[in-house]
Each structure stands twice: as C-alpha cells, then as structure tokens.
Design an enzyme around this catalytic site. Sequence first.
Site, mmCIF file in Angstrom:
data_model
loop_
_atom_site.group_PDB
_atom_site.id
_atom_site.type_symbol
_atom_site.label_atom_id
_atom_site.label_comp_id
_atom_site.label_asym_id
_atom_site.label_seq_id
_atom_site.Cartn_x
_atom_site.Cartn_y
_atom_site.Cartn_z
ATOM 1 N N GLY A 164 0.976 -1.341 0.236
ATOM 2 C CA GLY A 164 -0.020 -0.187 0.003
ATOM 3 C C GLY A 164 1.167 1.073 0.167
ATOM 4 O O GLY A 164 0.580 2.069 -0.458
ATOM 5 N N GLU B 164 2.829 -8.585 -1.442
ATOM 6 C CA GLU B 164 0.742 -8.977 -1.438
ATOM 7 C C GLU B 164 0.587 -10.528 -1.576
ATOM 8 O O GLU B 164 0.747 -11.297 -0.809
ATOM 9 C CB GLU B 164 -0.017 -8.320 -1.874
ATOM 10 C CG GLU B 164 -0.164 -7.345 -1.327
ATOM 11 C CD GLU B 164 0.769 -5.670 -2.282
ATOM 12 O OE1 GLU B 164 0.279 -4.797 -1.697
ATOM 13 O OE2 GLU B 164 1.387 -6.621 -2.909
#
Length: 257
Positions: free
Chosen positions: A108, A131
């Site tokens: 993020g 991720e």
Amino acid sequence: MSYTVIQTEVHDRVGLIRINRPKTLNAINSTVMRELVQALEAFDADSAIGAMVITGDERAFAAGADIKEMVDASAVDMLLADNIGTWDRIRNIKKPLIAAVSGWALGGGNELAMSCDMIIASETAKFGQPEINIGIIPGAGGTQRLTKAVGKAIAMEVVLNNRTISAEEAYRFGLVNRVVPVEVYLDQALELANELAARAPLAIRMGKEMVNHAFESFLADGIADERRSFYYLFSSEDQKEGMKAFIEKRDPEWKGR
C-alpha cells in the site's frame, strides 16, 4: 482538525502530510487513509495552499498495509467495508501532489506513492508489491499503475515474485522524478511543490487533469477488475494461511485453494 496517525504542516504555500506510525514502519490502515484523505481535501480547499507533499520518515514512507486489520476478513467483509474505496478520493485532488519517499515503500505504501502526481526519492528508497507473499495481490491500483509506469515485464516480476525496485532502478524505469541524498529528499520535494504552487493555478489544475486523462485512459476499468480480484482472494485458504504466517513470522504452507 486533530489527527492521530498523521501530522500536518504548512511550508510557505505547500501542505505537508507525514504518516506517523513509526513502530509499524508507517503501515497503512483504514485510519491512516481516512485521516490522510481528510487532510488532502482540507489543503485542496485552502486557497493559501498551492501544492501538497506526502511523506513518512527516513526509514519508511510506508511499509505496506496493516495485515492485522485484514487477516480474519472474508471476501464479503472486504467488499462491504470497501476501505480501498477511500483511495479513489485521492484521484479527485485538484492540486499537485508529490510523494517524498525514503526507505521502504511497499504494498500500500508503493500504491500510495504511485497515486501521487510525482515522486521524489531518497537514495535509500525501495519500492515493491510483496502481497504475493501473503496469498493476495495488490488491491489499491498497484498492478495497474506499476505496469503503466515501468512496463509489463518488470511489473510482472514485482507483482508475481516480490522483486524490490531500488531508487536508481525506479528512476531509470520512470517511476520517480529524481533521486537525491537522504538528507535532502524532503527539502527537494518541498522545493518542487513550492515551484508548482507559484504557477498559474488554473493552468496547473487543467494540466494535471489532462496528463491524468492520458495516463488513466482505461485505467479505471483495470483498477475495478483488480479490486474485485483482490476482494475475491479473501475467500481463499491461501489468503488466511499467508496472513497468519506473516503475523506468526513463519513460512506459509500454500494449498492452492
């Protein structure tokens, strides 16, 4: 307005926002995004402010999302909460927005930096989308913006195999505007922001809108597809295993279901 996980300052005609969660390397959670967007919108509405800078600290711009906030969520939970929807409000900011990045910009954090109009990186900056290590994919525009910025081949390696991009590589690939010594990265970002703030406001606004129009043609469809895939993965056993393994500091055991 008072904030709990960010700090705001004004430098001449520039609004500065610092993510302030040093114990988690400025990991992004829903509170960070809510306060960040509120601060951006307040600066955007302030006629005394001509541009904005987002930063973290020298160790980390933002080292990913707060996994503890998502580990037990189902796909339906993620869809209904739609915390990523908050990110869409960044695209509506009219004034120039610069990311001042030092240290880690992961997950993020990288997506946040790429949501800005320009990036000033320190020599220690490192960009990535890890991720895949926890059984999911980027969900806030990472697969889409990264591909447009660095090309398909590099984006594939970053998203699928956790490749980390150094500051110098990021400059060569066109991901960042410039790389400077860590001692001056924030000063350089503020200087650039003040230069932009001194220019014709309407022309700046229209110029930003038109460049984004060129960049984002078909991007909205890609981001919508990415978000659906991101939420869908929260119905998988691998997502549960990946996030629990991350929190428990062990290697995950993938099942492929």
